[in-house]
Scaffold this motif. Sequence first.
Motif, PDB file in Angstrom:
ATOM      1  N   ALA A 139       0.835  -1.208   0.000  1.00  0.00           N
ATOM      2  CA  ALA A 139       0.000   0.000   0.000  1.00  0.00           C
ATOM      3  C   ALA A 139       0.869   1.256   0.000  1.00  0.00           C
ATOM      4  CB  ALA A 139      -0.953  -0.003   1.186  1.00  0.00           C
ATOM      5  N   VAL A 140       1.922   1.250   0.821  1.00  0.00           N
ATOM      6  CA  VAL A 140       2.832   2.397   0.872  1.00  0.00           C
ATOM      7  C   VAL A 140       3.502   2.590  -0.492  1.00  0.00           C
ATOM      8  CG1 VAL A 140       4.998   3.254   1.870  1.00  0.00           C
ATOM      9  CG2 VAL A 140       3.216   2.312   3.351  1.00  0.00           C
ATOM     10  N   LYS A 142       2.195   1.974  -3.225  1.00  0.00           N
ATOM     11  CA  LYS A 142       1.108   2.229  -4.174  1.00  0.00           C
ATOM     12  C   LYS A 142       0.956   1.091  -5.185  1.00  0.00           C
ATOM     13  CE  LYS A 142       0.995   7.236  -3.778  1.00  0.00           C
ATOM     14  NZ  LYS A 142       1.711   7.557  -2.648  1.00  0.00           N
ATOM     15  N   GLU A 144      -1.374  -2.063  -5.757  1.00  0.00           N
ATOM     16  CA  GLU A 144      -2.652  -2.611  -5.305  1.00  0.00           C
ATOM     17  C   GLU A 144      -2.790  -4.064  -5.754  1.00  0.00           C
ATOM     18  OE1 GLU A 144      -7.365  -1.699  -5.825  1.00  0.00           O
ATOM     19  OE2 GLU A 144      -5.957  -0.028  -5.904  1.00  0.00           O
ATOM     20  N   GLU A 163       3.633  -4.278 -12.332  1.00  0.00           N
ATOM     21  CA  GLU A 163       4.036  -4.045 -10.950  1.00  0.00           C
ATOM     22  C   GLU A 163       4.884  -5.187 -10.393  1.00  0.00           C
ATOM     23  OE1 GLU A 163       3.633  -1.315  -9.554  1.00  0.00           O
ATOM     24  OE2 GLU A 163       1.844  -0.362 -10.340  1.00  0.00           O
ATOM     25  N   THR A 170       9.328  -5.167  -2.870  1.00  0.00           N
ATOM     26  CA  THR A 170       8.537  -4.702  -1.729  1.00  0.00           C
ATOM     27  C   THR A 170       8.218  -5.850  -0.778  1.00  0.00           C
ATOM     28  OG1 THR A 170       7.598  -2.933  -3.080  1.00  0.00           O
ATOM     29  CG2 THR A 170       6.401  -3.516  -1.074  1.00  0.00           C
TER      30      THR A 170
END
Length: 182
Positions: A139-140, A142, A144, A163, A170
């Motif tokens: 979430a941090v 970005k 989803e 992503e 991440t």
Amino acid sequence: MSLAAETRRAVEAHPFLVTALRAGVANYTAAARFLSGDESDAATGVGESSDSVAEIDGDIDAIATALRRYAEELPAQTHDARDVSVRMESSIGTVDDPGSALVTVGGTAFGSNGGDLTAIYATGAVDAAALAATLESLAVAKIEPVAAAVGNETLIVIVERREGANAVRTVEAALERVPSTE
């Protein structure tokens, strides 16, 4: 209910505050303003109170003192050392046959079918805390997720293909610093 008990109840309703208190990074006065619904800038008088309903009715300094005392009772924030392997698989999409699925979430089955999604797998010492830390970090960043699940020493997150590389980095970073549940 005492102000101390009311403060504890309000803090526990906001897990991010428990985390900040355990980590020793909370500004007690700012947290007290947040919990009382008074988020105005006390130093300058600028700003207005939050439209949200106040959780604690009391003096900001007294609430801050209750927060400080509560924080002293909390165990310090620690991180579990986890043995986890993270990898990624492209060409994931929804599949009709749940038997061929990598994961099924809410009746939607995801599997390898040439689709435009990417699966990030973490295998080893993963649990609900690892999934929570992963989702917070995504979430941090970005990113989803389309779907996410954990079970049987496997955590899986499905993301858009573009992503994928960022999601792997991440997830790896998130799993290096999963807070201990003790």
